[in-house]
Write an enzyme that holds these catalytic residues in place. Structure first.
Site, PDB file in Angstrom:
ATOM      1  N   HIS A   1      27.009 149.400  23.217  1.00 52.59           N
ATOM      2  CA  HIS A   1      26.752 148.028  22.770  1.00 52.59           C
ATOM      3  C   HIS A   1      25.263 147.702  22.889  1.00 52.59           C
ATOM      4  O   HIS A   1      24.634 147.221  21.950  1.00 52.59           O
ATOM      5  CB  HIS A   1      27.595 147.070  23.622  1.00 52.59           C
ATOM      6  CG  HIS A   1      27.365 145.629  23.319  1.00 52.59           C
ATOM      7  ND1 HIS A   1      26.425 144.876  23.990  1.00 52.59           N
ATOM      8  CD2 HIS A   1      27.912 144.816  22.399  1.00 52.59           C
ATOM      9  CE1 HIS A   1      26.428 143.651  23.487  1.00 52.59           C
ATOM     10  NE2 HIS A   1      27.329 143.583  22.531  1.00 52.59           N
TER      11      HIS A   1
ATOM     12  N   THR B   1      29.773 157.950  11.502  1.00 50.12           N
ATOM     13  CA  THR B   1      29.597 159.164  12.309  1.00 50.12           C
ATOM     14  C   THR B   1      29.534 158.896  13.812  1.00 50.12           C
ATOM     15  O   THR B   1      29.582 159.835  14.594  1.00 50.12           O
ATOM     16  CB  THR B   1      28.337 159.927  11.850  1.00 50.12           C
ATOM     17  OG1 THR B   1      27.304 158.966  11.597  1.00 50.12           O
ATOM     18  CG2 THR B   1      28.616 160.725  10.599  1.00 50.12           C
ATOM     19  N   ASN B   2      29.432 157.628  14.203  1.00 50.13           N
ATOM     20  CA  ASN B   2      29.524 157.349  15.648  1.00 50.13           C
ATOM     21  C   ASN B   2      30.932 157.690  16.116  1.00 50.13           C
ATOM     22  O   ASN B   2      31.135 158.460  17.060  1.00 50.13           O
ATOM     23  CB  ASN B   2      29.257 155.873  15.952  1.00 50.13           C
ATOM     24  CG  ASN B   2      27.885 155.426  15.499  1.00 50.13           C
ATOM     25  OD1 ASN B   2      26.980 156.234  15.400  1.00 50.13           O
ATOM     26  ND2 ASN B   2      27.739 154.146  15.221  1.00 50.13           N
ATOM     27  N   ASP B   3      31.916 157.093  15.439  1.00 52.67           N
ATOM     28  CA  ASP B   3      33.294 157.370  15.832  1.00 52.67           C
ATOM     29  C   ASP B   3      33.711 158.785  15.458  1.00 52.67           C
ATOM     30  O   ASP B   3      34.473 159.419  16.174  1.00 52.67           O
ATOM     31  CB  ASP B   3      34.239 156.341  15.190  1.00 52.67           C
ATOM     32  CG  ASP B   3      34.259 155.051  15.997  1.00 52.67           C
ATOM     33  OD1 ASP B   3      34.374 155.139  17.233  1.00 52.67           O
ATOM     34  OD2 ASP B   3      34.127 153.976  15.404  1.00 52.67           O
TER      35      ASP B   3
ATOM     36  N   CYS C   1      26.966 155.244   7.705  1.00 55.53           N
ATOM     37  CA  CYS C   1      26.465 154.056   8.396  1.00 55.53           C
ATOM     38  C   CYS C   1      26.508 154.205   9.917  1.00 55.53           C
ATOM     39  O   CYS C   1      26.265 153.260  10.641  1.00 55.53           O
ATOM     40  CB  CYS C   1      27.204 152.796   7.945  1.00 55.53           C
ATOM     41  SG  CYS C   1      28.953 152.839   8.334  1.00 55.53           S
TER      42      CYS C   1
HETATM   43  C1  PEP Z   1      30.619 154.370  13.286  1.00 58.03           C
HETATM   44  O1  PEP Z   1      31.624 154.583  13.943  1.00 58.03           O
HETATM   45  O2  PEP Z   1      29.816 155.265  12.978  1.00 58.03           O
HETATM   46  C2  PEP Z   1      30.297 153.004  12.844  1.00 58.03           C
HETATM   47  C3  PEP Z   1      29.254 152.767  12.060  1.00 58.03           C
HETATM   48  O3  PEP Z   1      31.076 151.998  13.314  1.00 58.03           O
HETATM   49  P1  PEP Z   1      30.906 151.352  14.795  1.00 58.03           P
HETATM   50  O4  PEP Z   1      29.670 151.930  15.391  1.00 58.03           O
HETATM   51  O5  PEP Z   1      30.857 149.897  14.595  1.00 58.03           O
HETATM   52  O6  PEP Z   1      32.158 151.816  15.453  1.00 58.03           O
HETATM   53 MG    MG Z   2      33.157 153.003  13.983  1.00 59.37          MG
END
Ligand code: PEP
Ligand code: MG
Length: 733
Positions: free
Chosen positions: A309, A621-623, A685
């Protein structure tokens, strides 16, 4: 010399006499014989080979190893030795030695820049024992020095230097850093290499070299390290300042800031009102810290990774952040943070360097960012060659405005949950989440609808017809649940319910793994009325903004975290029905697309199926990194650095995309999706969208665009151009 000085009363600013030198040399020989067991060689060949060997073995010393690591130089390259005849700059008043840059390495100005010393040899210039003199008359006039410049004192040697440096620059097609010696009137060049420079100078030099026809515009684009642009967008610590680094964490958001330590967001906000500058230090941050993060100059957390966060929000705000600084122990009760034996308390001043992940004691001198005309010129050249579009991850009007200023071509991700972080809204979101039935939830949602609509109208107006991807709610629920008794009571009052009952509901909703829990489309599946309210807000806003600007909104509605086509279809149906209802009510015609985030391995594998109904993909790509590796993005910081230091991972996969694993899934997703729907628009993203090495990968796999936080937009534009020019970017971690 230090050994010699012992008890002798010599100081470094006293020239040694001939006799002194005899003694110094004698002592060195004695020491050498004692330490190595052999006499100093008298044969010049032996001496030369000894010196050559010393240079070769220096390749493996600790300093060289650190330098290689910092600059990505492989150990296998090895080094080379040049043997040159000696010339002497200390043979009287017609001799001299100096160092010079063909252009100013701080500003990039095309003027010879450097220093020299009469009757001196190499080290004298850099050792700081004597004050060096200016080389050109212009520089002497500027510095006001009463000592003659080289131009005045040795005009012939100076003219020769001018002839040679011009030649060298033409030959190497870059700014040179040179060393020279004048021996009894004759100039000798000792060394030349490409000079180190600030980001500002690098831009000016590249643009001017291109304008002078020495390099092409493409070369100029390739010459700039995208990550170095951070220096131009954020304040940075004066490179000459001495750093007292107390701890190192992750470089979560670039720039640097100094301020008093505060451990609570309320305190941060209070002190800011009094005009004080603070650094917010938290174990981790949550939506309740937004006001504190806003008020602070920078944010330091001891837990959480590059996608925590704190990291995501700070990047969005353009504030420096160091996250996951595990060596620091925070004691909120005592108001202290300690690292080993050092303890800092509330009010002590620290500095954070979010570009390097460093925490430093005290206040540091800063250099303010400056965007020069060359910046715009080079960016224009970059835009002309890149294939990838560059969008922004932005949730607020401020984000959108900043991003447009930096050249973003649309919003690639608007995280709608971030629009609820404000204190008054968080309460309503809590009411919605904690409602026990649909009726109560709809009541809370109807309070949120006008807020969301107003936000969207503003965002759409700013973006003036550019594409805007709005993602439906995807909050890890734990970020929004009330934690303290006071917070629970506050929500209970607003909901007109018993706080104990509400506390039970909070417990019911608490999760063990919130990041893998009740989030993403799962929320819209369980409570379709949420997706309905959001869609209504989006479409009504699109109608209104369209009327105001006279331009249709490039609307893309995005469903988060899906694993199956069935999930997507269920939510899409709600979205489409709402769009139809709004069009009927308003009589307006709306163009929009409904697509999805691809953030789970299953979604990548099933992309062919999902693309039957999804009109665009955006890789989260974070998740996707979290779920491919099976490591929690919020907890990984505690062990990932060990993985990197042990060489198991080359780099934190949350910073730079793991091409073999996560990247393979992305490739599969793109190929299968486009097989079903050749026109499928595909972007990224996740935080990787702003990392040059990942951007090079996105270019290779044929994505349509990357989307990143506002301050990384210029970096992404340049990295995308370099990728198009075939440069395989090194990771910019
Ligand atoms: C992700 O998971 O890459 C993403 C952009 O969503 P968030 O970071 O909000 O989970
Ligand atoms: Mg995500």
């Amino acid at each position: 010399l230090d050994t010699f000085k012992d008890g002798q009363g010599y100081s470094l600013d006293t020239d040694l006499t001939g006799d002194d030198w005899v003694e110094v040399v004698g002592r060195y020989k004695e020491t050498l014989a004692r330490e190595t067991g052999s006499e100093f060689p008298q044969d010049p060949h032996d001496q030369l080979w000894g010196a050559i060997g010393a240079v070769f073995s220096s390749w493996m010393n600790a300093r060289a190893a650190t330098y290689r690591k910092l600059h990505d130089i492989p150990e296998s390259w090895g080094t080379a030795v040049n043997v040159q005849a000696m010339v002497f700059g200390n043979m009287g008043e017609t001799s001299a030695t100096g160092v010079a840059f063909t252009r100013n390495p701080s500003t990039g100005e095309s003027k010879l820049y450097g220093e020299f010393l009469i009757n001196a040899q190499g080290e004298d210039v850099v050792a700081g024992i004597r004050t060096p003199q200016d080389i050109t008359e212009d520089a002497r006039k500027e510095s006001g020095s009463d000592k003659p410049s080289m131009e005045a004192a040795m005009p012939e040697a100076f003219n020769e230097l001018t002839r040679i440096y011009t030649l060298l620059e033409k030959h190497y097609r870059d700014m040179q850093d040179m060393e020279f010696t004048v021996e009894q009137g004759k100039l000798w060049m000792l060394q030349t290499r490409s000079g180190k420079r600030t980001a500002k100078a690098a831009l000016r030099i590249a643009v001017e070299l291109a304008n002078e026809g020495l390099i092409s515009k493409k070369d100029a684009v390739l010459r700039i390290d995208p990550a170095s642009l951070d220096q131009l967008l954020h304040p940075t610590i004066d490179p000459g300042a001495k750093r007292d680094v107390i701890a190192t964490g992750l470089p979560a958001s670039p720039g640097a800031a100094s301020g008093e330590i505060v451990f609570s967001s309320d305190e941060a906000a209070k002190l800011q009102v009094d005009g004080r500058k603070v650094i917010l230090v938290r174990i981790e941050t949550s939506p309740e810290d937004i006001h504190g993060m806003h008020a602070a100059e920078g944010i330091l957390t001891t837990r959480g990774g590059m996608t925590s966060h704190a990291a995501v929000v700070a990047r969005g705000m353009g504030k420096p952040c160091v996250s996951g600084c595990g060596a620091i122990r925070v004691d909120y009760g005592r108001g202290t943070m300690s690292i080993g034996s050092r303890t800092f308390k509330t009010g002590d001043v620290i500095t954070i360097d979010g570009s390097l992940g460093q925490v430093l004691a005290g206040r540091m001198p800063m250099i303010e960012p400056q965007m020069s005309g060359e910046f715009g010129t080079l960016m224009g050249w970059a835009d002309a060659v890149r294939k990838l579009g560059v969008r922004v991850n932005g949730d607020t009007p401020d984000d959108a405005r900043t991003a447009i200023k930096f050249g973003a071509e649309g919003i690639g991700l608007c995280r709608t949950e971030h629009m609820f972080f404000e204190e008054t809204r968080i309460r309503t979101v809590r009411e919605m989440i904690l409602s026990e039935d649909e009726r109560a939830r709809r009541a809370a949602l109807s309070k949120l609808l006008p807020m969301q609509r107003a936000d969207f109208v503003e965002l759409f107006e700013i973006m003036k017809g550019m594409p805007v991807t709005i993602r439906l709610l995807d909050p890890p629920l734990h970020e929004f649940l009330p934690h303290t008794q006071a917070e629970i009571e506050e929500v209970a009052r607003a909901m007109n319910t018993d706080p104990r009952r509400l506390a039970d509901r909070v417990r019911e909703l608490a999760e063990f793994n919130p990041m893998l829990g009740f989030r993403g489309c799962r929320l819209a599946i369980a409570y379709p009325e949420i997706a309905e309210m959001q869609s209504r807000a989006i479409f009504e806003a699109a109608v209104e903004a369209g009327k105001r600007t006279g331009k249709a909104v490039g609307l893309e509605v995005m469903v988060p975290l899906i694993a199956t086509k069935a999930e997507f279809d269920l939510v899409k149906t709600r979205i489409d029905l709402t769009a139809q209802a709004v069009m009927k009510e308003t009589g307006a015609k709306l163009n929009y697309q409904v697509g999805t985030m691809i953030e789970l391995p299953r979604a990548c594998l099933m992309a062919g199926d999902i693309a039957k109904t999804a009109e665009f993909f955006s890789f989260g790509t974070n998740d996707l990194t979290q779920t491919t590796y099976g490591i929690s993005r919020d907890d990984a910081a505690s062990f990932l650095s060990t993985y990197v230091s042990k060489g198991i991972l080359e780099i934190d996969p949350f910073i730079s995309v793991d091409r073999e694993g996560v990247g393979e899934l992305v490739k599969i997703g793109v190929a299968r999706g486009r097989k079903t729907r050749p026109s499928l628009k595909v972007g990224i993203c996740g935080e990787h969208g702003g990392d040059p090495a990942s951007i090079a990968f996105c270019h290779q796999v044929g994505l349509d665009y990357v989307s990143c936080s506002p301050y990384r937009v210029p970096i992404a534009r340049l990295a995308a151009a370099q990728a198009a020019l075939g440069k395989a970017a090194a990771s910019q971690a």
